[in-house]
Design a protein around this motif. Structure first.
Motif, mmCIF file in Angstrom:
data_model
loop_
_atom_site.group_PDB
_atom_site.id
_atom_site.type_symbol
_atom_site.label_atom_id
_atom_site.label_comp_id
_atom_site.label_asym_id
_atom_site.label_seq_id
_atom_site.Cartn_x
_atom_site.Cartn_y
_atom_site.Cartn_z
ATOM 1 N N ARG A 146 -6.578 8.398 -2.885
ATOM 2 C CA ARG A 146 -6.373 9.035 -1.884
ATOM 3 C C ARG A 146 -5.952 10.391 -1.163
ATOM 4 O O ARG A 146 -6.234 11.291 -1.646
ATOM 5 N N ASP A 147 -3.826 10.142 -0.843
ATOM 6 C CA ASP A 147 -3.398 11.588 -0.296
ATOM 7 C C ASP A 147 -3.103 12.182 -1.619
ATOM 8 O O ASP A 147 -2.856 13.339 -0.963
ATOM 9 N N ASN A 148 -3.393 11.523 -2.755
ATOM 10 C CA ASN A 148 -2.565 12.296 -4.124
ATOM 11 C C ASN A 148 -4.074 12.898 -4.485
ATOM 12 O O ASN A 148 -4.049 13.996 -5.205
ATOM 13 N N LYS A 149 -5.353 12.802 -3.292
ATOM 14 C CA LYS A 149 -5.913 14.035 -3.828
ATOM 15 C C LYS A 149 -7.020 13.617 -5.115
ATOM 16 O O LYS A 149 -7.160 14.411 -6.355
ATOM 17 N N ARG A 150 -6.784 12.315 -6.154
ATOM 18 C CA ARG A 150 -7.060 12.078 -7.514
ATOM 19 C C ARG A 150 -8.044 10.764 -7.764
ATOM 20 O O ARG A 150 -7.838 10.284 -6.705
ATOM 21 N N ILE A 151 -8.907 10.403 -8.725
ATOM 22 C CA ILE A 151 -8.576 9.039 -9.385
ATOM 23 C C ILE A 151 -7.884 8.941 -9.989
ATOM 24 O O ILE A 151 -8.165 10.141 -11.443
ATOM 25 N N GLN A 152 -7.507 7.726 -10.714
ATOM 26 C CA GLN A 152 -6.536 7.831 -11.727
ATOM 27 C C GLN A 152 -6.806 6.416 -12.438
ATOM 28 O O GLN A 152 -7.576 5.156 -11.622
ATOM 29 N N VAL A 153 -6.645 5.890 -13.673
ATOM 30 C CA VAL A 153 -7.555 5.540 -14.648
ATOM 31 C C VAL A 153 -6.067 4.260 -16.024
ATOM 32 O O VAL A 153 -5.099 5.053 -15.975
ATOM 33 N N TYR B 47 -4.079 -16.978 -9.369
ATOM 34 C CA TYR B 47 -3.686 -16.159 -8.516
ATOM 35 C C TYR B 47 -2.128 -15.234 -9.510
ATOM 36 O O TYR B 47 -1.293 -15.850 -7.934
ATOM 37 N N LYS B 48 -1.799 -16.002 -10.804
ATOM 38 C CA LYS B 48 -0.691 -14.825 -10.676
ATOM 39 C C LYS B 48 -0.287 -13.646 -11.651
ATOM 40 O O LYS B 48 -1.791 -13.000 -12.266
ATOM 41 N N GLU B 49 -0.052 -12.946 -11.348
ATOM 42 C CA GLU B 49 0.331 -11.981 -11.124
ATOM 43 C C GLU B 49 0.780 -11.478 -13.373
ATOM 44 O O GLU B 49 0.744 -12.039 -14.058
ATOM 45 N N ILE B 50 -0.490 -11.090 -13.606
ATOM 46 C CA ILE B 50 -0.563 -10.127 -14.407
ATOM 47 C C ILE B 50 0.297 -9.040 -15.017
ATOM 48 O O ILE B 50 1.017 -8.952 -15.744
ATOM 49 N N TRP B 51 -0.217 -7.493 -14.405
ATOM 50 C CA TRP B 51 0.662 -7.116 -14.131
ATOM 51 C C TRP B 51 0.432 -5.752 -12.811
ATOM 52 O O TRP B 51 -0.633 -6.101 -12.457
ATOM 53 N N MET B 52 1.344 -5.064 -12.702
ATOM 54 C CA MET B 52 1.694 -4.406 -11.519
ATOM 55 C C MET B 52 2.292 -3.222 -12.091
ATOM 56 O O MET B 52 2.911 -3.034 -12.637
ATOM 57 N N THR B 53 1.794 -1.972 -11.248
ATOM 58 C CA THR B 53 1.759 -0.697 -11.161
ATOM 59 C C THR B 53 1.700 -0.091 -10.129
ATOM 60 O O THR B 53 0.847 -0.318 -9.879
ATOM 61 N N GLY B 54 2.741 1.172 -10.278
ATOM 62 C CA GLY B 54 2.712 2.686 -8.997
ATOM 63 C C GLY B 54 3.716 2.093 -7.803
ATOM 64 O O GLY B 54 4.334 0.904 -7.800
ATOM 65 N N THR B 55 4.185 3.370 -7.500
ATOM 66 C CA THR B 55 4.817 3.392 -6.578
ATOM 67 C C THR B 55 4.849 4.799 -5.723
ATOM 68 O O THR B 55 3.678 5.078 -5.757
ATOM 69 N N ASN B 56 5.697 4.544 -4.761
ATOM 70 C CA ASN B 56 4.941 6.064 -3.765
ATOM 71 C C ASN B 56 5.298 7.393 -4.381
ATOM 72 O O ASN B 56 6.728 7.472 -5.314
ATOM 73 N N GLY B 57 4.608 8.095 -4.908
ATOM 74 C CA GLY B 57 4.517 9.540 -5.689
ATOM 75 C C GLY B 57 3.251 10.062 -6.049
ATOM 76 O O GLY B 57 2.565 9.857 -5.234
ATOM 77 N N THR B 58 4.042 11.770 -6.210
ATOM 78 C CA THR B 58 3.155 11.899 -7.201
ATOM 79 C C THR B 58 2.628 12.397 -8.728
ATOM 80 O O THR B 58 1.612 12.487 -8.775
ATOM 81 N N GLY B 59 3.506 11.283 -8.975
ATOM 82 C CA GLY B 59 3.275 11.280 -10.861
ATOM 83 C C GLY B 59 2.244 10.704 -11.229
ATOM 84 O O GLY B 59 1.830 9.802 -10.601
ATOM 85 N N ILE B 60 2.801 10.308 -12.410
ATOM 86 C CA ILE B 60 1.766 9.830 -13.606
ATOM 87 C C ILE B 60 1.913 8.546 -12.687
ATOM 88 O O ILE B 60 2.818 7.938 -12.670
ATOM 89 N N GLY B 61 1.030 7.466 -12.417
ATOM 90 C CA GLY B 61 0.506 6.705 -12.133
ATOM 91 C C GLY B 61 0.959 5.824 -10.381
ATOM 92 O O GLY B 61 1.574 4.394 -10.339
ATOM 93 N N GLN B 62 2.040 6.857 -10.510
ATOM 94 C CA GLN B 62 2.437 6.642 -8.499
ATOM 95 C C GLN B 62 1.188 7.097 -8.284
ATOM 96 O O GLN B 62 0.599 7.341 -8.154
ATOM 97 N N PHE B 63 1.031 6.799 -6.110
ATOM 98 C CA PHE B 63 0.049 6.177 -5.351
ATOM 99 C C PHE B 63 0.653 6.855 -4.069
ATOM 100 O O PHE B 63 1.748 6.925 -3.763
ATOM 101 N N LYS B 64 -0.474 7.926 -3.643
ATOM 102 C CA LYS B 64 0.070 7.844 -2.207
ATOM 103 C C LYS B 64 -1.470 7.540 -0.819
ATOM 104 O O LYS B 64 -2.717 8.195 -1.172
ATOM 105 N N ILE B 65 -1.029 6.395 -1.393
ATOM 106 C CA ILE B 65 -2.619 5.660 -0.356
ATOM 107 C C ILE B 65 -3.638 4.814 -1.978
ATOM 108 O O ILE B 65 -4.645 5.729 -1.427
ATOM 109 N N PRO B 66 -3.373 4.318 -2.781
ATOM 110 C CA PRO B 66 -4.519 4.026 -3.277
ATOM 111 C C PRO B 66 -5.650 3.113 -2.627
ATOM 112 O O PRO B 66 -4.834 1.812 -1.779
ATOM 113 N N HIS B 67 -6.586 3.729 -2.630
ATOM 114 C CA HIS B 67 -7.709 3.297 -0.876
ATOM 115 C C HIS B 67 -8.666 1.977 -1.579
ATOM 116 O O HIS B 67 -9.783 1.655 -1.235
ATOM 117 N N SER B 68 -9.638 2.111 -2.972
ATOM 118 C CA SER B 68 -9.815 1.580 -3.592
ATOM 119 C C SER B 68 -9.952 1.570 -5.279
ATOM 120 O O SER B 68 -9.306 2.056 -5.506
#
Length: 332
Positions: free
Chosen positions: A226-233, A191-212
């Motif tokens: 979800r709310d950016n209507k895309r899947i990011q990888v 349960y230690k952080e390996i990495w973390m990414t993402g903030t609120n927004g529409t840019g690359i690597g940003q999210f608006k409700i990461p849902h799954s």
């Protein structure tokens, strides 16, 4: 080489190039097009007694090893977790320390099985990710129960949407079902952080409700933004952004993302248009853009929220908050 595309195919230029290079590489893909026979059929006999669904069914997880199906539901004075056999027989339920289940995931290791639940409740159990035994005994809590947290603190969640756990014990959490956090977090088995990414927004690597979130065998993490209507990888080792898909989601954003048992396709739930989209999963190389090869149209107001796949039989289970049921679809 000439690649003939039937006129009924709805394929972008990116999709055409993807198909072209798969043919060059000799890939064994069979592409149904619009109007062709569906890839799945509804199992009308699952479950045997639908009346056991007494609340809103938000999530479903399959234990392929033991032939079990776990369902998370919400409501007053209802059991929050129901357990069925893969044949559809109700087995048992449990309710302790679960407030508002959002996502559910089953992990099987060589020695044990466990059930992980994301809880988005605002009461004394909420804003947490919890691990249970198959019978419902609480084993681990990640986050501070009842307290929504800032994205600056890895283990302080605000309405965590879903979790995916690898056999190694590495954990992926999408945190942000409408709360202040919009992030993808990877944790180690301690349960230690390996990495973390993402903030609120529409840019690359940003999210608006990461849902799954789900992970493929090729080292990639797939997130329904979800709310950016895309899947990011993303790269599962480094967290590096690898690409995104958006052209398939002009009508509605992706709510859930899961791979089929052979990892050739992605099953994506689209709640507002009551549809499951079946997309080609590129095995290696460039992410490109999405190619939708088939759909499963559900009844109006069904509202498919999250799905899971039996990695043995290939069956797809759909948690429907509008219909307040889980349905099972069998591959043809």
């Amino acid at each position: 080489l000439v690649l003939l595309i039937p006129p009924t195919w709805d394929i972008t230029i990116n999709g055409y190039l993807f198909l072209y290079f798969q043919v060059l590489k000799g890939f064994d893909y069979s592409f149904p097009w619009k109007g062709q026979q569906q890839m799945y059929k509804l199992d009308i006999g699952w479950p045997k007694i639908p009346e056991y669904f007494t609340g809103q069914t938000f999530c479903v997880a399959v234990d392929s090893l033991h032939g079990l199906v776990y369902v998370g539901q919400r409501g007053d004075n209802v059991p929050k977790v129901l357990v069925f056999s893969e044949e559809g027989y109700f087995l048992y339920s449990w309710n302790n320390t679960v407030e508002m289940p959002h996502g559910i995931f089953v992990l099987n290791t060589a020695t044990d099985s466990s059930v992980w639940i994301t809880d988005v409740g605002t009461g004394k159990y909420g804003h947490t990710v919890k691990q249970y035994s198959p019978s419902g005994k609480l084993m681990q809590i990640l986050g501070t129960p009842g307290n929504a947290g800032s994205s600056l603190i890895p283990l302080q969640f605000d309405q965590p949407a879903e979790i995916f756990v690898e056999e190694s014990g590495d954990i992926y959490v999408v945190d942000g079902d409408g709360g202040m956090n919009n992030r993808l977090l990877k944790l180690s088995n301690d349960y230690k952080e390996i990495w973390m990414t993402g903030t609120n927004g529409t840019g690359i690597g940003q999210f608006k409700i990461p849902h799954s979130v789900t992970v493929d065998p090729y080292g990639r993490v797939w997130v329904a933004d979800r709310d950016n209507k895309r899947i990011q990888v993303f790269d599962k080792v480094t967290g590096e952004w690898l690409g995104s898909w958006s052209s398939c989601f002009s009508e509605d954003g992706p709510y859930s993302v899961r791979f089929t048992a052979n990892y050739k396709y992605l099953i994506v739930a689209q709640l507002n248009i009551n549809r499951l989209a079946i997309l080609v999963a590129p095995p290696v190389g460039s992410i490109g853009d999405c190619i939708m090869v088939n759909t499963v149209q559900l009844a109006d107001e069904t509202k498919p929220h999250l799905v899971d796949v039996d990695m043995k039989s290939g069956a797809v289970y759909v948690a429907e908050i509008g219909a307040q049921q889980v349905q099972k679809y069998i591959p043809l």
